[in-house]
Design a protein around this motif. Structure first.
Motif, short mmCIF file in Angstrom:
data_model
loop_
_atom_site.label_atom_id
_atom_site.label_comp_id
_atom_site.label_asym_id
_atom_site.label_seq_id
_atom_site.Cartn_x
_atom_site.Cartn_y
_atom_site.Cartn_z
N LEU A 68 41.77 15.26 2.59
CA LEU A 68 41.52 16.05 3.79
C LEU A 68 40.34 17.00 3.64
N ILE A 69 39.68 17.01 2.49
CA ILE A 69 38.57 17.92 2.24
C ILE A 69 37.37 17.55 3.13
N THR A 70 36.87 18.53 3.88
CA THR A 70 35.77 18.25 4.80
C THR A 70 34.66 19.30 4.75
N GLY A 71 34.71 20.22 3.79
CA GLY A 71 33.69 21.25 3.72
C GLY A 71 32.30 20.70 3.53
N THR A 72 32.18 19.73 2.62
CA THR A 72 30.93 18.98 2.45
C THR A 72 31.31 17.52 2.19
N THR A 73 30.46 16.61 2.59
CA THR A 73 30.74 15.20 2.33
C THR A 73 30.56 14.87 0.85
N ALA A 74 29.70 15.61 0.15
CA ALA A 74 29.55 15.37 -1.29
C ALA A 74 30.84 15.69 -2.02
N LEU A 75 31.47 16.83 -1.68
CA LEU A 75 32.74 17.18 -2.31
C LEU A 75 33.83 16.21 -1.91
N ARG A 76 33.85 15.81 -0.66
CA ARG A 76 34.83 14.82 -0.21
C ARG A 76 34.69 13.53 -1.01
N TYR A 77 33.45 13.08 -1.17
CA TYR A 77 33.18 11.84 -1.90
C TYR A 77 33.62 11.96 -3.36
N ARG A 78 33.23 13.05 -4.02
CA ARG A 78 33.56 13.21 -5.43
C ARG A 78 35.06 13.26 -5.67
N THR A 79 35.78 14.00 -4.82
CA THR A 79 37.21 14.15 -5.04
C THR A 79 37.97 12.86 -4.70
N THR A 80 37.51 12.12 -3.72
CA THR A 80 38.14 10.83 -3.45
C THR A 80 37.89 9.86 -4.60
N CYS A 81 36.69 9.89 -5.17
CA CYS A 81 36.42 9.06 -6.36
C CYS A 81 37.36 9.43 -7.50
N GLU A 82 37.67 10.71 -7.66
CA GLU A 82 38.62 11.13 -8.70
C GLU A 82 39.98 10.49 -8.47
N ILE A 83 40.44 10.44 -7.22
CA ILE A 83 41.72 9.81 -6.90
C ILE A 83 41.70 8.33 -7.27
N VAL A 84 40.65 7.65 -6.85
CA VAL A 84 40.55 6.20 -7.10
C VAL A 84 40.44 5.92 -8.59
N GLU A 85 39.63 6.70 -9.30
CA GLU A 85 39.44 6.48 -10.74
C GLU A 85 40.72 6.74 -11.52
N ALA A 86 41.61 7.61 -10.99
CA ALA A 86 42.90 7.87 -11.64
C ALA A 86 43.95 6.82 -11.30
N GLY A 87 43.57 5.84 -10.48
CA GLY A 87 44.50 4.76 -10.14
C GLY A 87 45.28 4.96 -8.87
N GLY A 88 44.95 6.02 -8.10
CA GLY A 88 45.65 6.28 -6.85
C GLY A 88 45.23 5.29 -5.77
N THR A 89 46.17 4.92 -4.92
CA THR A 89 45.92 4.03 -3.79
C THR A 89 45.68 4.86 -2.54
N LEU A 90 44.55 4.64 -1.89
CA LEU A 90 44.24 5.40 -0.68
C LEU A 90 45.05 4.90 0.50
N GLY A 91 45.46 5.83 1.36
CA GLY A 91 46.10 5.49 2.62
C GLY A 91 45.33 6.12 3.76
N ASN A 92 45.89 6.05 4.97
CA ASN A 92 45.28 6.66 6.14
C ASN A 92 46.20 7.73 6.72
N PHE A 93 45.61 8.77 7.28
CA PHE A 93 46.35 9.87 7.91
C PHE A 93 45.77 9.99 9.31
N ILE A 94 46.46 9.39 10.29
CA ILE A 94 45.92 9.20 11.63
C ILE A 94 46.91 9.71 12.66
#
Length: 221
Positions: A68-94
């Motif tokens: 849900l981080i939206t302050g900057t797209t760079a931070l959003r990108y980096r933190t989502t990469c951390e989730i994926v690299e740790a083996g987390g499965t992304l979902g959607n929140f709609i």
């Protein structure tokens, strides 16, 4: 199903949780946040169980993560990469009130109440669109893009990866917005925008260039 939302900052997320749970009562929600002061607390009644360092421990076949981080797209990108690299499965929140007919989207999508997307819009992975924004027909929205409230994108517009679009900005039809662009609040974009540009005003003009920190906004190789 368990859903962990990264970023305990906006109470609107809790209101969306309450709305979703009326139709999906079996889904359990909790927050992650990298601020140690928030960990182990409740955010409007929803637990904050840790930061991205907890993803490897929490992941599982019935577990999804949404950033849900939206302050900057760079931070959003980096933190989502951390989730994926740790083996987390992304979902959607709609928000359940959004019509997704004839829409194509990836994963990691966060769409707030009142978003309107017309036919044949495509959204990349890790994209966030805030309340009341409109994406016109056949729009192509890249990966790790953020739109603030009240953005209006006309038909057949292409938005490059990592672009940040400020509140009430307007983009006219059939334009191409490059990668990692920043569009200021209230800007009216009347022509194509090159990669990494920062544009403001009406009509929008380039005032500087963002650092070329990333080539794209893909969170999957």
């Amino acid at each position: 199903m368990k859903v962990y939302l990264l970023g305990a900052a906006n109470p609107e997320a809790v209101r969306m949780i309450l709305t979703l749970q009326r139709s999906q009562p079996d889904v359990q929600f909790a927050f992650l946040d990298n601020d140690p002061a928030k960990q182990g607390t409740l955010f409007y009644g929803v637990p904050v169980v840790g930061g991205t360092d907890k993803v490897a421990e929490l992941k599982g076949p019935d577990t999804r993560f949404v950033n849900l981080i939206t302050g900057t797209t760079a931070l959003r990108y980096r933190t989502t990469c951390e989730i994926v690299e740790a083996g987390g499965t992304l979902g959607n929140f709609i928000h359940p009130g959004i019509d997704l007919t004839m829409i194509t989207m990836g994963v990691g999508t966060y769409l707030q109440e009142g978003v309107i997307m017309q036919a044949q819009v495509s959204l990349g992975d890790n994209t966030s669109i805030s309340a009341g924004s409109v994406v016109g027909h056949e729009g192509q929205i890249g990966h790790s893009v953020f739109m603030a409230p009240g953005v209006c994108i006309a038909g057949c517009v292409e938005i490059g990866d990592g672009t940040f679009i400020g509140t009430n900005a307007t983009i006219l039809p059939r334009l191409r917005i490059g990668r990692w662009v920043t569009i200021g609040a209230g800007a009216v974009v009347t022509k194509d925008v090159p990669d990494y540009a920062v544009v403001v005003g009406s009509p929008a003009r380039t005032i500087k260039t963002n650092p070329a920190s990333f080539q794209d906004g893909r969170v999957f190789n």
